[in-house]
Design a protein around this motif. Sequence first.
Motif, short mmCIF file in Angstrom:
data_model
loop_
_atom_site.label_atom_id
_atom_site.label_comp_id
_atom_site.label_asym_id
_atom_site.label_seq_id
_atom_site.Cartn_x
_atom_site.Cartn_y
_atom_site.Cartn_z
N PRO A 52 103.87 89.82 85.59
CA PRO A 52 103.98 91.01 84.73
C PRO A 52 104.68 90.68 83.42
O PRO A 52 105.21 89.59 83.24
CB PRO A 52 104.82 91.97 85.59
N SER A 53 104.68 91.64 82.52
CA SER A 53 105.36 91.45 81.24
C SER A 53 106.85 91.21 81.48
O SER A 53 107.40 91.59 82.52
CB SER A 53 105.16 92.68 80.36
N THR A 54 107.48 90.58 80.50
CA THR A 54 108.91 90.31 80.62
C THR A 54 109.70 91.59 80.85
O THR A 54 110.61 91.64 81.68
CB THR A 54 109.42 89.60 79.35
N THR A 55 109.35 92.65 80.13
CA THR A 55 110.07 93.92 80.25
C THR A 55 109.93 94.50 81.65
O THR A 55 110.93 94.90 82.28
CB THR A 55 109.54 94.93 79.22
N ALA A 56 108.69 94.56 82.15
CA ALA A 56 108.46 95.13 83.48
C ALA A 56 109.13 94.29 84.56
O ALA A 56 109.74 94.83 85.49
CB ALA A 56 106.96 95.23 83.74
N ALA A 57 109.02 92.97 84.44
CA ALA A 57 109.62 92.09 85.46
C ALA A 57 111.14 92.20 85.45
O ALA A 57 111.77 92.20 86.51
CB ALA A 57 109.19 90.65 85.21
N CYS A 83 113.65 82.03 85.13
CA CYS A 83 112.68 82.99 84.60
C CYS A 83 112.49 82.80 83.10
O CYS A 83 111.36 82.80 82.60
CB CYS A 83 113.14 84.42 84.88
N SER A 84 113.60 82.64 82.40
CA SER A 84 113.53 82.44 80.95
C SER A 84 112.75 81.17 80.62
O SER A 84 111.97 81.14 79.66
CB SER A 84 114.95 82.36 80.35
N GLN A 85 112.96 80.14 81.42
CA GLN A 85 112.23 78.89 81.24
C GLN A 85 110.73 79.12 81.41
O GLN A 85 109.91 78.64 80.62
CB GLN A 85 112.74 77.86 82.25
N MET A 86 110.37 79.87 82.45
CA MET A 86 108.95 80.16 82.70
C MET A 86 108.35 80.97 81.56
O MET A 86 107.28 80.65 81.03
CB MET A 86 108.80 80.92 84.02
N LEU A 90 105.22 80.17 79.01
CA LEU A 90 104.02 81.01 78.96
C LEU A 90 103.76 81.54 77.55
O LEU A 90 102.62 81.71 77.14
CB LEU A 90 104.16 82.18 79.94
N GLU A 91 104.85 81.79 76.82
CA GLU A 91 104.70 82.30 75.46
C GLU A 91 104.41 81.18 74.46
O GLU A 91 103.62 81.34 73.53
CB GLU A 91 105.97 83.03 75.03
N TYR A 92 105.07 80.05 74.67
CA TYR A 92 104.89 78.90 73.78
C TYR A 92 104.54 77.68 74.63
O TYR A 92 105.41 76.90 75.01
CB TYR A 92 106.17 78.62 73.00
N PRO A 93 103.26 77.54 74.98
CA PRO A 93 102.85 76.45 75.89
C PRO A 93 103.29 75.08 75.41
O PRO A 93 103.22 74.77 74.22
CB PRO A 93 101.31 76.57 75.88
#
Length: 237
Positions: A52-57, A83-86, A90-93
């Motif tokens: 899910p989106s960062t906000t929802a998660a 989580c931040s690492q993941m 995902l945002e900056y492959p």
Amino acid sequence: MANISEEISTGETSRFLYAQSTGSLSAYRDTNPELVSNSLIAKVEELIRDVPSTTAATVLLQTFFAQCNWRFGIPEEWFMTACSQMWSVLEYPRPRGFQVNANWLSLFFAVLAYAPESAAGGESSTIQSDACDHYFSCAIKARRVAEDHYMNQPNISLMFSAADGTVLSCLAVPILCSYLSEHGHVSEAWKLIGNGIRQAEAVGMHRDPEWRQWQVMSKDEVLLRRRAWWGLYIWDK
């Protein structure tokens, strides 16, 4: 041969390697690009689409740690860092060679599945229940991906070590078992806890992580191994 055994047994010159499990990412070795579409990467990317989106998660995770984690003992600071690492990846492959670890996804989805209904805000209980079931299914699927890939395709496995991240999958087992038992699937929970214990023993989690014959582990590795092993032990009782 005797000399090698002596070196290993004394722990002075040779120490046992261990499966590393402190991060949400795994490094992969080079492989034939033609095989990638049928590999672990493709299966993990399919799972990532359900993140899910960062906000929802974040809402679900905060509720889990505030209300449920006393039963499981997942280190919150470490978990949120992973989580931040993941999310960063995902945002900056990153360049080819790194991917989110399937064992980590099993733990991540298990935590989302177990988040209480109060985290759903204005959503109906039916919608929240469906979301929890979906995250539970994702956690089980991620667990199977992590377990099966190397054994099914050892010659084209992308992972340097197929065991890396195993501790994370074991951390997820008590959460998944609790979810199963609360939904009336006690027999399935017993099967899963047994599988988790065998998996833990396969990577030496029943050994003290500060055993002098291990290579020196980080503080996070020591903590995660102890929490995962004793979590399995307690839930097996």
